[in-house]
Design a protein around this motif. Structure first.
Motif, PDB file in Angstrom:
ATOM      1  N   THR A 105       0.832  -1.199   0.000  1.00 55.17           N
ATOM      2  CA  THR A 105       0.000   0.000   0.000  1.00 55.17           C
ATOM      3  C   THR A 105       0.868   1.251   0.000  1.00 55.17           C
ATOM      4  OG1 THR A 105      -1.723  -1.196   1.212  1.00 55.17           O
ATOM      5  CG2 THR A 105      -1.825   1.218   1.243  1.00 55.17           C
ATOM      6  N   LEU A 106       1.915   1.254   0.834  1.00 50.92           N
ATOM      7  CA  LEU A 106       2.837   2.390   0.873  1.00 50.92           C
ATOM      8  C   LEU A 106       3.554   2.562  -0.463  1.00 50.92           C
ATOM      9  CD1 LEU A 106       4.418   1.909   4.410  1.00 50.92           C
ATOM     10  CD2 LEU A 106       2.817   3.688   3.727  1.00 50.92           C
ATOM     11  N   ASP A 107       3.881   1.460  -1.108  1.00 49.57           N
ATOM     12  CA  ASP A 107       4.556   1.504  -2.404  1.00 49.57           C
ATOM     13  C   ASP A 107       3.693   2.236  -3.426  1.00 49.57           C
ATOM     14  OD1 ASP A 107       6.498   0.805  -4.425  1.00 49.57           O
ATOM     15  OD2 ASP A 107       5.159  -0.813  -5.051  1.00 49.57           O
ATOM     16  N   GLU A 108       2.432   1.871  -3.514  1.00 49.78           N
ATOM     17  CA  GLU A 108       1.527   2.519  -4.458  1.00 49.78           C
ATOM     18  C   GLU A 108       1.329   3.993  -4.103  1.00 49.78           C
ATOM     19  OE1 GLU A 108       0.579   1.163  -7.100  1.00 49.78           O
ATOM     20  OE2 GLU A 108       0.540  -1.011  -6.801  1.00 49.78           O
ATOM     21  N   LEU A 109       1.202   4.288  -2.815  1.00 49.66           N
ATOM     22  CA  LEU A 109       1.002   5.657  -2.357  1.00 49.66           C
ATOM     23  C   LEU A 109       2.165   6.557  -2.765  1.00 49.66           C
ATOM     24  CD1 LEU A 109      -0.222   7.935  -0.592  1.00 49.66           C
ATOM     25  CD2 LEU A 109       0.885   6.849   1.382  1.00 49.66           C
ATOM     26  N   PHE A 110       3.377   6.162  -2.428  1.00 42.21           N
ATOM     27  CA  PHE A 110       4.522   7.028  -2.689  1.00 42.21           C
ATOM     28  C   PHE A 110       4.918   7.048  -4.166  1.00 42.21           C
ATOM     29  CE2 PHE A 110       5.121   6.537   1.934  1.00 42.21           C
ATOM     30  CZ  PHE A 110       5.181   7.886   2.261  1.00 42.21           C
ATOM     31  N   GLU A 111       4.594   5.991  -4.892  1.00 44.30           N
ATOM     32  CA  GLU A 111       4.800   6.008  -6.345  1.00 44.30           C
ATOM     33  C   GLU A 111       3.976   7.126  -6.979  1.00 44.30           C
ATOM     34  OE1 GLU A 111       5.832   4.142 -10.279  1.00 44.30           O
ATOM     35  OE2 GLU A 111       6.646   3.919  -8.264  1.00 44.30           O
ATOM     36  N   GLU A 136      -2.189   9.227  10.687  1.00 39.94           N
ATOM     37  CA  GLU A 136      -1.779  10.525  11.217  1.00 39.94           C
ATOM     38  C   GLU A 136      -0.299  10.571  11.598  1.00 39.94           C
ATOM     39  OE1 GLU A 136      -3.760  13.963  13.961  1.00 39.94           O
ATOM     40  OE2 GLU A 136      -3.898  11.887  14.694  1.00 39.94           O
ATOM     41  N   GLY A 137       0.217   9.473  12.149  1.00 42.40           N
ATOM     42  CA  GLY A 137       1.631   9.450  12.520  1.00 42.40           C
ATOM     43  C   GLY A 137       2.540   9.651  11.325  1.00 42.40           C
ATOM     44  N   LEU A 138       2.221   9.004  10.198  1.00 40.41           N
ATOM     45  CA  LEU A 138       3.001   9.178   8.974  1.00 40.41           C
ATOM     46  C   LEU A 138       2.872  10.603   8.457  1.00 40.41           C
ATOM     47  CD1 LEU A 138       4.662   8.056   6.588  1.00 40.41           C
ATOM     48  CD2 LEU A 138       2.492   7.393   5.514  1.00 40.41           C
ATOM     49  N   PHE A 139       1.654  11.118   8.484  1.00 39.69           N
ATOM     50  CA  PHE A 139       1.385  12.477   8.011  1.00 39.69           C
ATOM     51  C   PHE A 139       2.186  13.496   8.827  1.00 39.69           C
ATOM     52  CE2 PHE A 139      -1.163  16.206   6.913  1.00 39.69           C
ATOM     53  CZ  PHE A 139      -1.510  15.938   5.599  1.00 39.69           C
ATOM     54  N   LEU A 172      -6.117  13.762   4.243  1.00 41.39           N
ATOM     55  CA  LEU A 172      -6.420  12.775   5.277  1.00 41.39           C
ATOM     56  C   LEU A 172      -7.878  12.924   5.708  1.00 41.39           C
ATOM     57  CD1 LEU A 172      -5.294  10.604   7.186  1.00 41.39           C
ATOM     58  CD2 LEU A 172      -4.555  12.435   8.718  1.00 41.39           C
ATOM     59  N   VAL A 173      -8.657  11.833   5.596  1.00 41.32           N
ATOM     60  CA  VAL A 173     -10.091  11.881   5.915  1.00 41.32           C
ATOM     61  C   VAL A 173     -10.505  10.636   6.689  1.00 41.32           C
ATOM     62  CG1 VAL A 173     -10.515  13.193   3.794  1.00 41.32           C
ATOM     63  CG2 VAL A 173     -10.877  10.718   3.807  1.00 41.32           C
TER      64      VAL A 173
END
Length: 228
Positions: A148-154, A178-181, A204-205
């Motif tokens: 999921t992180l891979d797709e997000l940051f790509e 929120e921690g990542l944000f 973020l929602v």
């Protein structure tokens, strides 16, 4: 039982790579032909390990249903968990339900809510990622793992570098994200590794209403089209 891995020498790798080019080309051609005929879609990402009954599974189903009712198709990775929830929501709404399945030794299997003519199988992650990025009008990112992180940051990287058109990237679940944000804002931004405008690339929602409103407001007055 998985076969014992065989260590390949340079000559064997070179030969295999030459033939692999044709399979890679075939996956691109098949993917482009099928995806270009489907129309505007929104991709939903998240953990394959999230079970039915989990609040995020149920929320992903509701989000996909609302997005489908707003006139968009739903694309997922085709597997279980949040992917299944996304396809399930589209199915419940009578909308377009697409699955881009990847061949993996564990976790991944096609879920039953993908339209029969819209299930695509891939051996190569990078080909599959191109399909997500090219044909998605937005990314809805539920809690997940490394994939999921891979797709997000790509997606963030490609938009930031102007390699693709900007589209909404929506993180769902304040408790999870929120921690990542905060880390991105307080560490990456403060140390000058990104610019303040880059913070506008992600939102973020917590609710399906917020997701649909962000997508609808972004495309109000815009033309829907592939991203490159």
């Amino acid at each position: 039982m998985r076969k014992e891995q065989h260590h390949k020498g340079w000559n064997e790798i070179k030969t295999n790579d030459s033939w692999a080019i044709f399979k890679i080309m075939g996956e691109f051609v098949s993917g482009f032909e099928k995806m270009s005929a489907i129309g505007p879609c929104v991709s939903i990402f998240g953990s394959a390990r999230t079970k039915e009954g989990d609040p995020y599974y149920e929320l992903a189903t509701s989000i996909a249903k609302r997005i489908s009712e707003a006139g968009y198709g739903i694309i997922t990775g085709g597997g279980p968990g949040i992917m299944e929830a996304g396809n399930r929501g589209a199915h419940l709404a009578g909308g377009t339900s697409v699955g881009l399945n990847i061949d993996l030794p564990f976790e991944q299997h096609n879920n039953p809510y993908i339209d029969a003519d819209k299930s695509l199988d891939f051996d190569y992650f990078f080909v599959r990622k191109v399909m997500f990025v090219k044909y998605s009008q937005g990314f809805v990112v539920m809690p997940g793992g490394f994939g999921t992180l891979d797709e997000l940051f790509e997606a963030i990287t490609l938009i930031q570098t102007n390699k693709i058109e900007k589209f909404p990237i929506i993180l769902v679940g304040t408790d999870f994200w929120e921690g990542l944000f905060v880390w991105i804002k307080n560490i990456m931004l403060e140390k000058g590794n990104i610019s303040i405008n880059d913070m506008d690339l992600i939102q973020l929602v917590d609710t399906e209403e917020q997701v649909v409103e962000i997508i609808d407001s972004f495309y109000r007055g815009r033309t829907l089209s592939p991203n490159f």
